[in-house]
Design a protein around this motif. Structure first.
Motif, mmCIF file in Angstrom:
data_model
loop_
_atom_site.group_PDB
_atom_site.id
_atom_site.type_symbol
_atom_site.label_atom_id
_atom_site.label_comp_id
_atom_site.label_asym_id
_atom_site.label_seq_id
_atom_site.Cartn_x
_atom_site.Cartn_y
_atom_site.Cartn_z
ATOM 1 N N LEU A 322 -8.533 7.835 -12.277
ATOM 2 C CA LEU A 322 -9.675 7.290 -11.541
ATOM 3 C C LEU A 322 -9.219 6.231 -10.550
ATOM 4 C CD1 LEU A 322 -12.364 7.057 -14.372
ATOM 5 C CD2 LEU A 322 -12.632 8.277 -12.202
ATOM 6 N N GLY A 323 -8.237 5.400 -10.969
ATOM 7 C CA GLY A 323 -7.702 4.400 -10.055
ATOM 8 C C GLY A 323 -7.003 5.048 -8.869
ATOM 9 N N LEU A 324 -6.181 6.050 -9.154
ATOM 10 C CA LEU A 324 -5.458 6.749 -8.100
ATOM 11 C C LEU A 324 -6.416 7.414 -7.118
ATOM 12 C CD1 LEU A 324 -2.772 7.787 -6.945
ATOM 13 C CD2 LEU A 324 -2.915 9.701 -8.555
ATOM 14 N N ALA A 336 -12.094 -2.153 -4.863
ATOM 15 C CA ALA A 336 -12.478 -2.854 -6.088
ATOM 16 C C ALA A 336 -12.437 -1.938 -7.311
ATOM 17 C CB ALA A 336 -13.868 -3.479 -5.922
ATOM 18 N N PRO A 337 -13.085 -0.741 -7.272
ATOM 19 C CA PRO A 337 -12.980 0.146 -8.427
ATOM 20 C C PRO A 337 -11.544 0.593 -8.683
ATOM 21 C CG PRO A 337 -14.102 1.251 -6.607
ATOM 22 C CD PRO A 337 -14.018 -0.200 -6.261
ATOM 23 N N ALA A 338 -10.747 0.760 -7.618
ATOM 24 C CA ALA A 338 -9.345 1.152 -7.798
ATOM 25 C C ALA A 338 -8.608 0.086 -8.599
ATOM 26 C CB ALA A 338 -8.681 1.356 -6.437
ATOM 27 N N ARG A 339 -8.817 -1.198 -8.233
ATOM 28 C CA ARG A 339 -8.173 -2.291 -8.972
ATOM 29 C C ARG A 339 -8.625 -2.307 -10.428
ATOM 30 N NH1 ARG A 339 -9.842 -5.169 -4.537
ATOM 31 N NH2 ARG A 339 -8.230 -5.542 -2.968
ATOM 32 N N HIS A 362 4.192 3.220 -11.423
ATOM 33 C CA HIS A 362 3.325 3.638 -10.320
ATOM 34 C C HIS A 362 2.031 2.840 -10.309
ATOM 35 C CE1 HIS A 362 1.039 6.923 -7.967
ATOM 36 N NE2 HIS A 362 1.743 6.185 -7.136
ATOM 37 N N THR A 363 1.506 2.541 -11.498
ATOM 38 C CA THR A 363 0.294 1.724 -11.590
ATOM 39 C C THR A 363 0.537 0.345 -10.993
ATOM 40 O OG1 THR A 363 -0.456 2.888 -13.585
ATOM 41 C CG2 THR A 363 -1.379 0.709 -13.180
ATOM 42 N N GLU A 364 1.664 -0.260 -11.342
ATOM 43 C CA GLU A 364 1.989 -1.586 -10.817
ATOM 44 C C GLU A 364 2.208 -1.542 -9.304
ATOM 45 O OE1 GLU A 364 5.353 -2.553 -13.249
ATOM 46 O OE2 GLU A 364 4.124 -3.697 -14.683
ATOM 47 N N GLU A 365 2.815 -0.464 -8.837
ATOM 48 C CA GLU A 365 3.042 -0.309 -7.398
ATOM 49 C C GLU A 365 1.708 -0.230 -6.654
ATOM 50 O OE1 GLU A 365 4.882 3.003 -4.278
ATOM 51 O OE2 GLU A 365 5.349 3.135 -6.422
ATOM 52 N N LEU A 366 0.774 0.550 -7.189
ATOM 53 C CA LEU A 366 -0.533 0.688 -6.533
ATOM 54 C C LEU A 366 -1.300 -0.631 -6.548
ATOM 55 C CD1 LEU A 366 -1.618 4.161 -7.981
ATOM 56 C CD2 LEU A 366 -0.898 3.668 -5.633
ATOM 57 N N LEU A 367 -1.220 -1.365 -7.645
ATOM 58 C CA LEU A 367 -1.904 -2.658 -7.736
ATOM 59 C C LEU A 367 -1.313 -3.655 -6.746
ATOM 60 C CD1 LEU A 367 -2.353 -3.006 -11.603
ATOM 61 C CD2 LEU A 367 -4.182 -2.856 -9.910
ATOM 62 N N SER A 368 0.004 -3.577 -6.550
ATOM 63 C CA SER A 368 0.667 -4.463 -5.601
ATOM 64 C C SER A 368 0.201 -4.166 -4.178
ATOM 65 C CB SER A 368 2.181 -4.294 -5.708
ATOM 66 O OG SER A 368 2.845 -5.083 -4.744
ATOM 67 N N VAL A 369 0.059 -2.899 -3.851
ATOM 68 C CA VAL A 369 -0.407 -2.504 -2.520
ATOM 69 C C VAL A 369 -1.848 -2.939 -2.306
ATOM 70 C CG1 VAL A 369 -0.949 -0.534 -1.042
ATOM 71 C CG2 VAL A 369 1.192 -0.562 -2.339
ATOM 72 N N LEU A 370 -2.667 -2.831 -3.332
ATOM 73 C CA LEU A 370 -4.084 -3.191 -3.217
ATOM 74 C C LEU A 370 -4.267 -4.693 -3.043
ATOM 75 C CD1 LEU A 370 -5.607 -0.890 -5.993
ATOM 76 C CD2 LEU A 370 -6.104 -0.762 -3.539
ATOM 77 N N GLY A 371 -3.401 -5.494 -3.666
ATOM 78 C CA GLY A 371 -3.543 -6.938 -3.594
ATOM 79 C C GLY A 371 -4.628 -7.440 -4.528
ATOM 80 N N PRO A 372 -4.838 -8.773 -4.590
ATOM 81 C CA PRO A 372 -5.777 -9.353 -5.568
ATOM 82 C C PRO A 372 -7.242 -8.998 -5.325
ATOM 83 C CG PRO A 372 -4.930 -11.029 -4.091
ATOM 84 C CD PRO A 372 -4.130 -9.786 -3.812
ATOM 85 N N GLY A 373 -7.781 -9.377 -4.145
ATOM 86 C CA GLY A 373 -9.167 -9.021 -3.810
ATOM 87 C C GLY A 373 -10.197 -9.433 -4.828
#
Length: 427
Positions: A322-324, A336-339, A362-373
């Motif tokens: 769902l995050g991906l 926001a839902p992705a984070r 990969h989860t950590e990589e995606l979270l890093s790209v998304l940033g805090p928000g």
């Protein structure tokens, strides 16, 4: 579906697994439940008393019954003691050997399980298909295929016998009624071998397609067969045919699931099972969502994944996918839902002590790209609360050992999952 993913209330139900799933995003194990001190003491006292009884003059049938009861409550240690005693009394008892093999699979002793089922095959090679189906799951490649083939032939013979002598079949409590769906499922297991272990064999594509065609010919309502056929065409980069078959698969179970969720299910006739309304296991439905994502049919994929989350919110794959999916939407509203989903996947991963490092990385990589928000997340989470969602971080990550009622719910979920797995293995 819109840019945000509405997380609805959960329904607890059984889930199973399938062989293969193209070896991607395999289901990750849960952390073993920790009992409170008082419950541990009571449990140990009960186990000691039952173990003492096992040393009395029980018959093999009684020992087997006791072992089965222990397995139903996931007390594998005590079940093993009953089965060991039964083997000492009758080392060549087929039921004891198969039950022992099943137990050994549950505790991860796969080589010993092979020995039990292998011994059962040696003693009775021409009767009983389940031991061959278990062996097909335990082995890989050509060996697995040969076991499945033998199991299928025995199922066909047993089905023919049951059709000729229905009264005798009903009277025989030891014989499981064989259906076309069982045989089709076995063909699907063979096909998945050619999609995974034996995918590099020269005739893998031809054999895979042949197995799936036989599955559909045997049971035209096999949603699993159409799903794997879609996977087959995806492996050949034919998205048009893949879409055709995944839509056929969906038509056989998704409308019914929607009706159940909305309490609008009318009478479905004698084939409707209210305890198991969906012909697709939990893991099969995850596989369906993966195929839909590859075909860019994201709206239906998201709907299926959210339904799975309602059934069981402890499966990392579902949160991760769902995050991906929300990341791939590439919109401001979807961040926001992705984070949220990816953060939940990571926290569950750490809580359950999983070991699939690529998923975590990969989860950590995606979270890093998304940033805090944080502001966007708070706004989105507030909307979720207003939509009467009861899936919260505290709820998902909390331990489930606070009361006897909670323990019973956990054991019931595990029991249902075990029953689904056994059914899949036997078929």
């Amino acid at each position: 579906m819109g840019g945000t993913s509405k997380v609805k209330g959960r329904r607890r139900s059984k889930r199973g697994s399938t062989r293969g799933d193209r070896k991607a995003l395999t289901e990750l194990p849960k952390e073993p439940k920790k009992n409170p001190q008082g419950k541990q003491s009571r449990r140990k006292s009960q186990d000691k008393e039952t173990e003492t009884q096992s040393k009395t003059n029980y018959s093999v049938r009684q020992l087997l019954s006791q072992a089965t009861d222990c397995m139903d409550t996931f007390n594998y240690e005590l079940a093993q003691k009953f089965l060991q005693r039964a083997i000492e009394v009758e080392p060549d008892n087929l039921q004891v050997l198969e039950c022992s093999g099943n137990l050994l699979i549950e505790v991860g002793e796969l080589e010993k399980a092979k020995q039990c089922f292998g011994r059962a095959i040696t003693l009775s090679p021409d009767a009983g298909h389940s031991k061959y189906m278990y062996m097909g799951q335990l082995f890989e490649g050509d060996e697995a295929v040969e076991y499945f083939k033998t199991g299928i032939e025995l199922m066909k013979k047993e089905k023919e016998r049951q059709e000729k002598e229905p009264e005798a079949a009903c009277a025989d409590n030891k014989t499981t009624v064989v259906t076309n769906g069982d045989i089709a499922s076995a063909y699907c297991s063979m096909a998945e071998v050619y999609l995974t272990d034996s995918c590099l064999a020269a005739d893998a594509e031809e054999r895979c397609k042949e197995c799936l065609e036989k599955a559909i010919e045997t049971d035209k309502d096999s949603a699993e067969a159409y799903q794997i056929m879609a996977s087959y065409w995806l492996s050949k980069d034919d998205k048009e045919k893949a879409k055709k078959f995944i839509e056929q698969s969906l038509s056989l179970w998704l409308p019914k699931m929607k009706a159940i969720e909305e309490d609008e299910l009318s009478s479905e006739g004698p084939t409707f099972d209210p305890l198991n309304p969906c012909s697709m296991t939990y893991q099969n439905r995850i596989g369906t969502a993966k195929i839909l994502m590859e075909l860019e049919m994201n709206e239906i994929a998201e709907e299926i994944l959210e339904g799975l989350l309602q059934e069981d919110d402890q499966v990392i794959q579902v949160w991760y996918m769902l995050g991906l999916m929300n990341v791939e939407k590439k919109s401001v509203e979807s961040k926001a839902p992705a984070r949220f989903f990816l953060t939940m996947a990571k926290k569950l991963y750490l809580k359950l002590r999983c070991d699939d490092e690529p998923v975590l990385l990969h989860t950590e990589e995606l979270l890093s790209v998304l940033g805090p928000g944080e502001g966007l997340d708070e706004s989105w989470l507030k909307k979720q609360e207003e939509s009467d969602s009861d899936v919260t971080e505290e709820d998902v990550l909390s331990s489930e050992d606070d009361s006897d009622d909670d323990e019973e719910k956990v054991m019931d979920r595990k029991r249902k999952g075990k029953e689904a797995e056994e059914e899949k293995m036997e078929h």
